[in-house]
Every structure is written in C-alpha cells, then in structure tokens.
Write an enzyme that holds these catalytic residues in place. Structure first.
Site, PDB file in Angstrom:
ATOM      1  N   LYS A  52       0.855  -1.186   0.000  1.00 19.65           N
ATOM      2  CA  LYS A  52       0.000   0.000   0.000  1.00 19.65           C
ATOM      3  C   LYS A  52       0.889   1.232   0.000  1.00 19.65           C
ATOM      4  CE  LYS A  52      -3.532   2.367   2.664  1.00 19.65           C
ATOM      5  NZ  LYS A  52      -4.507   2.229   3.745  1.00 19.65           N
ATOM      6  N   LYS A  95      -2.298  -1.399  -3.735  1.00 22.72           N
ATOM      7  CA  LYS A  95      -3.167  -0.228  -3.633  1.00 22.72           C
ATOM      8  C   LYS A  95      -2.341   1.046  -3.693  1.00 22.72           C
ATOM      9  CE  LYS A  95      -6.079   1.941  -0.246  1.00 22.72           C
ATOM     10  NZ  LYS A  95      -6.421   1.981   1.123  1.00 22.72           N
TER      11      LYS A  95
HETATM   12  C1  PBG Z   1      -7.187   3.439   5.755  1.00 18.98           C
HETATM   13  C2  PBG Z   1      -7.616   3.158   4.377  1.00 18.98           C
HETATM   14  C3  PBG Z   1      -7.488   4.051   3.326  1.00 18.98           C
HETATM   15  C4  PBG Z   1      -8.098   3.456   2.244  1.00 18.98           C
HETATM   16  C5  PBG Z   1      -8.564   2.196   2.634  1.00 18.98           C
HETATM   17  N1  PBG Z   1      -8.239   2.016   3.968  1.00 18.98           N
HETATM   18  C6  PBG Z   1      -6.954   5.437   3.289  1.00 18.98           C
HETATM   19  C7  PBG Z   1      -5.620   5.758   3.787  1.00 18.98           C
HETATM   20  O1  PBG Z   1      -4.743   4.897   3.912  1.00 18.98           O
HETATM   21  O2  PBG Z   1      -5.409   6.926   4.087  1.00 18.98           O
HETATM   22  C8  PBG Z   1      -8.219   4.126   0.909  1.00 18.98           C
HETATM   23  C9  PBG Z   1      -9.345   3.721   0.056  1.00 18.98           C
HETATM   24  C10 PBG Z   1      -9.680   4.692  -1.015  1.00 18.98           C
HETATM   25  O3  PBG Z   1      -9.029   5.741  -1.195  1.00 18.98           O
HETATM   26  O4  PBG Z   1     -10.655   4.403  -1.700  1.00 18.98           O
HETATM   27  N2  PBG Z   1      -6.495   2.562   6.452  1.00 18.98           N
END
Ligand code: PBG
Length: 336
Positions: A205, A259
């Site tokens: 991520k 992601k």
């Molecule tokens: C938080 C989380 C995020 C997303 C999923 N879980 C945001 C972040 O890490 O700030 C992002 C999902 C999206 O942008 O659609 N743990």
C-alpha cells in the site's frame, strides 16, 4: 518473449486484423475476461436510520446508515457480487488518541456487520483493520510525540480484528502497513479458535495522493496531521513491494492486495508473477473520482471506462478488484 515473437511470421502472411474482424472471433481470442466474481464493493456506513449522505468528492457514492447498508448488501448479493468491504464514519466524539473505539464490540462497524450477517447470506464481508476511522490523529496507528508507534498499534489492531471477526466479518483486511501485523493477527485469531477467519493483506500500500475522497467519506481528512509516509510505501519503489508481500504471505495472509490500482498495475504483475497467490487491487477513491468527474462532464463514457479499467486489472494479473463501481459493473456484465 522478444525472440518468441520475432520468429512468428510477418506481414502479409500474418495480418493481425483477421482475428479482430468479427465479434465472435474477438471473443474467441480474448485472453482475459472480467466477471462479476472478480468484484468487491467498498461501502461507507454512518450512524442514524434510513439516511444516505452523498460523498461530495465521489459522485454517485453515498454513506449509508446500517439499515440501508443491509439493503445494499442484499442488492450486491442478488447481483452475484462475492463480497462487500465496509468502512465506517465514526462520530468525532468517539475518536481518541488511543483509538479504543476500534475494538468496541458495539461500534458502528460491528453493528453493521451483525445486521448484514443476520439478514443476508451468500456474500462475504471484508473489514478493514486500521485505526484511522477511530483515531483523533487520523493515522492508521497510535501516535506518540509525532511518531506512529508500531508494536503498540499492532496490539490495538489485534483487538480490532477479534471484535470484527466475532461480529461476523469473514475477511480481516489490515490496511495499516504496520510491520508484523499479519502474523500477530493470524496468531491471535487462531488462539481464539478462529482458524477459518481469512486475512486479505493490504500488503503493498503506497503513500498515495489518490486517497483524499476516501478520507472525506470516513471523516478523517480534517483530523489527519501530516502524511502517512513513515508506514505506507514510497511510490518510487517496486522491489520493496515484493518484500512486503513475501513477509505477509509468510505471516499467514490468504490474499494480498496492491493499492492504489491503476497507477500500480506494474506492481500487480510483479506480485502475481513472483508469488502466484490470490492477488487483488483497490481502484481507490481518487481513481473513482477522476473517472466519474470526467464522465459527469461528458468527457468520458462511464460504462466504457469502468469496464476497460477493471479489465486492465485482470490483464495485469488480478484475481479481483475492490471498486466503488462494483454495482454498475455487475449490472453491465449481466446485460452483456
Ligand atoms: C485506511 C484506508 C485508506 C483506504 C482504505 N483504507 C486510506 C488511507 O490509507 O489513508 C483508501 C481507500 C480509497 O481511497 O478508496 N487505512
């Protein structure tokens, strides 16, 4: 690859357009196929009853109260979507520096999971494991003196994964990027007798600019101090993603995720080639906003770009995609 192709024939004996001439032939030579079985639908929930609140930066996406969430889960199940992923907007009053609301067994997420599991069968529920919806700092881990603590955060994440599993969530999806959390959560689940509980790790991520609309949706944008670069990955890195994924598989992840999605399809391909495990990507909020924004202005055609982008995930090696367009895509695939 290069040598294989260069020995394969030449124009005019070979004409690539022959196979493309008719629809039946294009179908016959198609290398990948998107199906409803590839979709996971992320849904936002809020407190209240019979209410939906549009997420301004995500046109067409609403936050739902628990009763409407249950209806949405039914709709997804009826369309054949295999799973939904749930994300809560926590009452700001309940947010604290230790994010303890994350492991309150009666928090919004657990109530929504219980309600959906009681009313609907035949669909999986994926639940994020991360502290940002519950943390007054907006971070995925516990912050002390400006530092996001690793091992203390993992302790809280373990408790969160347990209450969510006990509420009925099928898949725990740690999205926090703390080190060692997959192994710790796996062990804690097993110790409690939840050997069946699946883990989908947000393994690679990235610290991305594409999450802003999501943070609006769960109400964490205002709270977030600083950025997430000390735990989420640097977009410059690719080998590092393989190390992250490798650790998570060793620690017991059943499925791994990359992601964001489209800007990281090269990572998806490398992960799939290197490990061959069930691999997913998240077409995140900013990607959705970008496409929808252009479509709403008439610059792009939503039905086309939705299916084309989802297809590109399959081509890159994904076994499935988390997308806010899951319901639209399921309907389009059904009508085909
Ligand atoms: C938080 C989380 C995020 C997303 C999923 N879980 C945001 C972040 O890490 O700030 C992002 C999902 C999206 O942008 O659609 N743990």
């Amino acid at each position: 690859m290069a040598t294989r192709f260069s020995t394969l024939g030449r124009y005019p004996n070979t004409r690539m357009r022959r196979n493309r001439r008719e629809d039946w032939s294009r179908r016959l030579v198609a290398e990948t196929k998107l199906s409803v079985d590839d979709l996971i639908w992320p849904v936002f929930v809020q407190e209240g009853r019979n209410e939906r609140t549009p997420v301004v930066s995500m046109p067409g996406v609403d936050r739902l109260t628990v009763d409407l969430f249950v209806e949405a889960v039914k709709e997804a199940r009826d369309l054949g979507i295999p799973a939904v992923a749930i994300f809560p907007e926590t009452d700001p009053e309940a947010k604290t520096p230790d994010a303890r609301e994350a492991y309150n067994p009666d928090n919004l997420v657990c109530r929504a999971i219980r309600a959906a599991k009681t009313a609907v069968s035949g669909i999986g529920i994926v639940c994020d494991v991360a502290l940002d919806p519950f943390n007054s700092d907006g971070h995925d881990g516990i912050v002390r003196d400006g530092i996001i603590l690793n091992d203390e955060s993992v302790e809280a994440l373990i408790k969160q994964a347990i209450v969510q599993t006990e509420a009925g969530a099928d898949v725990q999806a740690p999205s926090d990027m703390m080190d060692g959390r997959i192994g710790a959560i796996r062990k804690a689940l097993d110790d409690k007798g939840y050997q069946h509980a699946q883990i989908m790790s947000y393994a690679a991520k990235y610290a991305s600019g594409f999450y802003n609309p999501f943070r609006d949706a769960i109400g964490s944008s205002g709270a977030l101090k600083g950025d997430k670069k000390t735990y989420q990955m640097d977009p410059a890195n690719s080998d590092e993603a393989l190390r992250e994924v490798g650790f998570d598989i060793e620690e017991g992840a059943d499925m791994v995720m990359v992601k964001p999605g489209l800007p990281y399809l090269d990572i998806v391909r490398r992960v799939k080639d290197a490990f061959g495990v069930p691999t997913y990507a998240y077409q995140v909020s900013g990607e959705y906003a970008m496409l929808r924004g252009a479509c709403d202005r008439g610059w792009l055609d939503w039905n086309k770009v939705l299916l084309e982008t989802l297809g590109s995930f399959k081509r890159a090696g994904c076994d499935g995609i988390l997308t806010y367009g899951a319901v639209d895509a399921a309907r389009l695939l059904k009508a085909k």
